[in-house]
Structures are given as C-alpha cells and as structure tokens.
Design an enzyme around this catalytic site. Structure first.
Site, mmCIF file in Angstrom:
data_model
loop_
_atom_site.group_PDB
_atom_site.id
_atom_site.type_symbol
_atom_site.label_atom_id
_atom_site.label_comp_id
_atom_site.label_asym_id
_atom_site.label_seq_id
_atom_site.Cartn_x
_atom_site.Cartn_y
_atom_site.Cartn_z
ATOM 1 N N SER A 294 -6.364 0.858 -3.734
ATOM 2 C CA SER A 294 -7.353 1.026 -2.673
ATOM 3 C C SER A 294 -6.743 0.633 -1.340
ATOM 4 O O SER A 294 -5.611 0.163 -1.275
ATOM 5 C CB SER A 294 -8.596 0.186 -2.949
ATOM 6 N N LYS A 295 -7.539 0.822 -0.287
ATOM 7 C CA LYS A 295 -7.013 0.617 1.066
ATOM 8 C C LYS A 295 -6.412 -0.773 1.264
ATOM 9 O O LYS A 295 -5.465 -0.946 2.010
ATOM 10 C CB LYS A 295 -8.116 0.842 2.120
ATOM 11 N N ARG A 296 -6.997 -1.762 0.577
ATOM 12 C CA ARG A 296 -6.506 -3.120 0.816
ATOM 13 C C ARG A 296 -5.083 -3.313 0.295
ATOM 14 O O ARG A 296 -4.455 -4.335 0.534
ATOM 15 C CB ARG A 296 -7.453 -4.148 0.197
#
Length: 476
Positions: free
Chosen positions: A244-246
């Site tokens: 995911s983006k993190r």
RNA sequence: GCUCCCAUCGUCUAGCGGCCCAGGACGCUGGUCUCUCAAGCCGGAAACAGGGGUUCGAAUCCCCUUGGGAGCGCCA
C-alpha cells in the site's frame, strides 16, 4: 481454439505493481499462444469508481508496452446485457427474487459474525408464497436477484497454478446476481463478460480464488463450460503485508517518474513469482518464448526494490545511449537543472555522452541526469567538506598552473587533456594522483564522478578553465 | 469464528525421491583494478519453519502443529 485472456482492473486506484504483474502475465500468455489480450474495466461500483483514473491506467499499460488487442470494454456500458442474462436464469428457476433489505441482511450478517458463525444468507426468500411476495411488493420493496445454488455437493476448481482446490457447497450461499437497482454484482458481471467475450483462461490475482466456486456455479447455471483458471500469488510489501501507499512507491507511474525504465520493471515483475532456470535477464521476446503458467511459483512474493534497481542499472548500462539520452530531458526539468525550453534544445549528442559516461554510476534516470547540472550549467554547488579537504592553497596554485597548461590544448579531448596534464604534472615534480581529486572538486563540486578527462571534455574548455582558475574564491 | 491458499538463504528463486552436507540472482561482505565513485573481476557469510510418518533413501510424498496470506458484502 485461440487463447483469449483479459485484464480486468476496476478504476478505483492507479495501476500498481501487483496489477501490472497480473496484466503482464496475461499479456505474455496471450503473446506466447498467439492469442488475444482483452482489456476490460470493472466499473459497476458507482460509489468508488473514479473515471479520471481510466486514462492513467491505460497510459501505464502503454508505458509498460502491454498493448491490448480488444477493448477497453466497460461493464457500466453493458448493464442491459447482464439483465438479459439474469432474466434467463430467473425464467429457468435457477435464480429468484429476494425482497430482503440491505439493512435486514446486514443485521443478520453482524449477528452471525458476533456469534462466530460464517455469515450466510438464510434463503428466506427462496420459496416465498405468492401472498408473501405480493405483500413485499405492496410495501414498495425492490427485489434483488439471487442464484439458487444446490444444497449439497462440492465444487472443484482445477487451477493451473495451484492444482485441484475443492469447496463444499455448505460454504456457499444464494448470493446476489443483480442488485435491487438492476446493476450486476461483481461475480455475475465477470462471468457474463467472460462467457460473452469468449475468455479461455482467467489469469487473475490470488484473492479471487475464493470467488471462483461462486463463478463456477454461475457457469453451471448457464450450462456453459468453465475457462481454465490460474490464480497468481499476491505481491506483498517488505513487512509481508499487502502493498500500500505507506510502503513507498507502489504505482507504475511512481517508478516511471523516479527514472525506472519500463523494460526493467517488466523484467523484474516477470521474475517475481515466475522463473526460468537461473536466468535473470529477459528481453520481452525471451519472456514470451519461455513463459508458462506452471512455472509460476504459488506463494506470495515480496516486492524488492533493490533488485528492481539492479535490473534498471543493467538496462541503463546496456541500452541504446541515444534513446536513453532523450529520456533524460524531462528529468533535467524535474530536477530543476534547467527550464523546459532549455531542456528542449540541449544537443542530443551531449545527452548521449552523459549516458555513456555515467550509466555505470546510476541506478535510475534521475541519477543519470544529475551530472548535467555541473556539466551543462553553472547552477551547481560545491560540497563544503570536499572543498575543505582537497582545495588547499598548494593545490589551488597547482590547479592555476594546470589551467594555463590546458588553455591551448587542441583538440579539447580526453586523450589530449590527459597527455597534457600528465606532462605538466611531471614538470612540476608531482603526479596525477595528487591533483585528480582537487581538480574533480574544482570542476564538479564533489568527490565522486566519472573519469576526470572525460568529464573535462564533456564540460568544455571554457567551463573547465574558468572553474580551475576561480577555485581560490571558494576559500574566501 | 469458519473456509481456502501458501511455507528453501534477509529477498526473488532452482530443486519436481538418490545428481543437494542444497545451485543461481539481488543485497551484505573481503580482495582486485583505479584519479574518486561506480562498473568489472575473484572470494566469503547466509536457507530446506517444527514434529511425526511413508521409503533402502526425503528439501522433494502424506499427516499434524506453527507461522503468513486471502475470502466469508445489494465492494471489486
């Protein structure tokens, strides 16, 4: 029978590396078998749909070179088709109308979960009397359409990657085909599409394995043979969780913007979960020639940026310098080295030379463009540490002398420059080793870089002499 | 909670019963080359999750445990 495969993203986010790999496997499979690669957008979720994402997804695929042969199709434009097909099932008694409201169902669902039960539809509307149905209609309820599944038995999925997987009917329930507003649910739309588009092989992410028995039930209701399924493992982040983006860069575009070459990403993604002996480097043609589903590793794979960058450097080192040079232009602007107008007019020969000189020192196009700052402009800065360490008064004097010695070197090429420099240093009773680093710092502001004389040649006489003469001012 | 999937170096993987006291690659690391940094070259450390079986023989087959993941929606 010609192979027909599809990549079917939903436009709810950018194309990320996991999706890109699924697309790649489909594309490779199609090319390998001289089949057809179809693109289809699964956009029946009006809530989460973002139409503005469609073009970026197309552009990501184009950038990767995964061109589709058919489509893109849009499920949102095929709604009447799903209704027709649902109608067939209703007429044949293979589906029924359900008048339960979403609220009622949700309440049962949470209750089941709270009781640590597997939530399943209880089949309440499966055998409504005419009277009960009349009452619901009078209440103004809009029915959804549910499939009527067999009460017992098993469904077998023959997966090309995982082998035989069995599901018991008791795990399934009468799931919804058409929502009360007439839109199809995912599982139904997929099957109608895959049937009508003549899909022969469904190659998709692992997370859909659990949906497969439901879809097979729909195929069976239509009396249609099932395609071959292949569920490819997930791509995970370093901590083994879903990417995911993190976790930093996950979208195809992010890698492109960081200066990753499409051929590197394709090569990396292909080798993630798939292998062909000990080979690491694959051209697209080699991938096509050697790809096969049964060589796909069944377990999830962690996305390793280091290895991607290693491949990127490989393609930087071996690619056509002229092409790579042209790819540098946007990065000159992005890195604030020069304006767009200036970047446009940099001679392509200069860029080619930068590529040749620095490709072994760069992992990305971004890194490769960076030296242009001191090579092509005066808009660069000196590393104070380097200045302090190498530009002593003694070296500065030597550099001034060297500048004079090099002033009339003709032609101003690496070979001539080296000869002249060595001769001058010898006359001063010193050696190249003594002056190379001070000189590099004077010219580039830093201690690391390409060969000194190649750098001089590329930089040009004017800048070289000016910088060598003016370093004294740096100390002040 | 239930169902399903998965399990070899830190990571990607080779291995599909004897060729394996486990091979390659990234990364890490020692050396070499050298005007620096890289690149290149040579070398090194590093894994069959655990436990039971089956077999003359198991990383490879079976079972259990453990760990990870996915699904259980009028989301896709």
């Amino acid at each position: 029978m010609t192979v027909r495969v599809r990549f079917a993203p939903s436009p709810t986010g950018e194309l990320h590396v996991g999706g890109a790999r699924t697309a790649l496997f489909n594309w490779l499979f199609a090319r390998k078998h001289k089949g057809v690669f179809i693109l289809r957008f699964e956009d029946t979720d009006i809530e989460r749909n973002r139409p503005e994402l469609i073009e970026p997804i197309l552009e990501s695929l184009r950038w990767l070179g995964l061109l589709w042969d058919e489509g893109p199709y849009f499920q949102s434009q095929r709604l009447s088709l799903y209704r027709e097909w649902a109608e067939k099932l209703l007429k044949e008694g293979k589906a029924y109308k359900c008048y339960c409201t979403p609220e009622e169902l949700e309440a049962k669902r949470t209750a089941a979960l709270a009781a640590k039960q597997k939530p399943k539809y209880d089949g309440r509307c499966r055998s409504l009397t005419a009277q009960e149905e009349q009452n619901f209609i009078r209440e103004g309820r809009q029915p959804a359409l549910r499939i009527k599944i067999p009460q017992s038995g098993t469904i077998v999925v023959e997966d090309a990657i995982r082998g035989r997987v069995e599901f018991d009917f008791s795990e399934l329930d009468d799931f919804i085909l058409l929502r009360s507003d007439g839109r199809p649910t995912y599982n139904f739309a997929v099957v109608v599409d895959d049937i009508t588009m003549g899909i022969t092989h469904v190659i998709r992410a692992d997370e859909h394995l659990n949906n497969t028995p439901k879809q097979i039930l729909i195929y069976q209701a239509f009396g249609h043979p099932t395609p071959i399924f292949a569920h490819v493992p997930m791509v995970l982040a370093k901590d083994r969780s879903k990417l995911s983006k993190r976790h930093g860069a996950t979208a195809v575009f992010e890698f492109r913007d960081r200066g990753v070459l499409p051929e590197a990403l394709v090569n990396y993604l292909a080798r993630l979960g798939w292998s062909y002996g000990d080979q690491e480097i694959f051209s697209k043609d080699e991938l096509i020639a050697n790809f096969s589903l049964d060589a796909v590793h069944p377990s999830a794979a962690i996305f390793d940026e280091e290895k991607l960058l290693w491949l990127n450097q490989h393609y930087l080192k071996t690619g056509d310098p002229q092409r790579l040079g042209e790819l540098l232009r946007p990065f000159l602007v992005k890195l604030n080295i020069m304006s767009e107008a200036e970047a446009q007019v940099v001679p392509s020969e200069k860029l080619t030379q930068i590529v040749v000189l620095f490709r072994e020192r760069a992992k990305t196009l971004t890194e490769l463009a960076e030296p242009a700052r001191y090579l092509l402009t005066d808009n660069f800065s000196y590393d104070p540490e380097a200045v302090k360490k190498f530009l002593t008064p003694e070296k500065i004097a030597l550099l001034k002398g060297l500048a004079e010695a090099l002033a009339s070197v003709e032609p101003f090429t690496a070979a001539e420059l080296e000869q002249a420099t060595r001769a001058y240093l010898e006359s001063q009773g010193t050696a190249l080793k003594e002056i190379a680093q001070p000189c590099r710092v004077a010219l580039t502001g830093r201690t690391a870089g390409a060969g000194l004389f190649e750098t001089m040649e590329l930089m040009g006489r004017e800048r070289v002499l000016a910088r060598m003469k003016s370093v004294a001012s740096l100390l002040a």
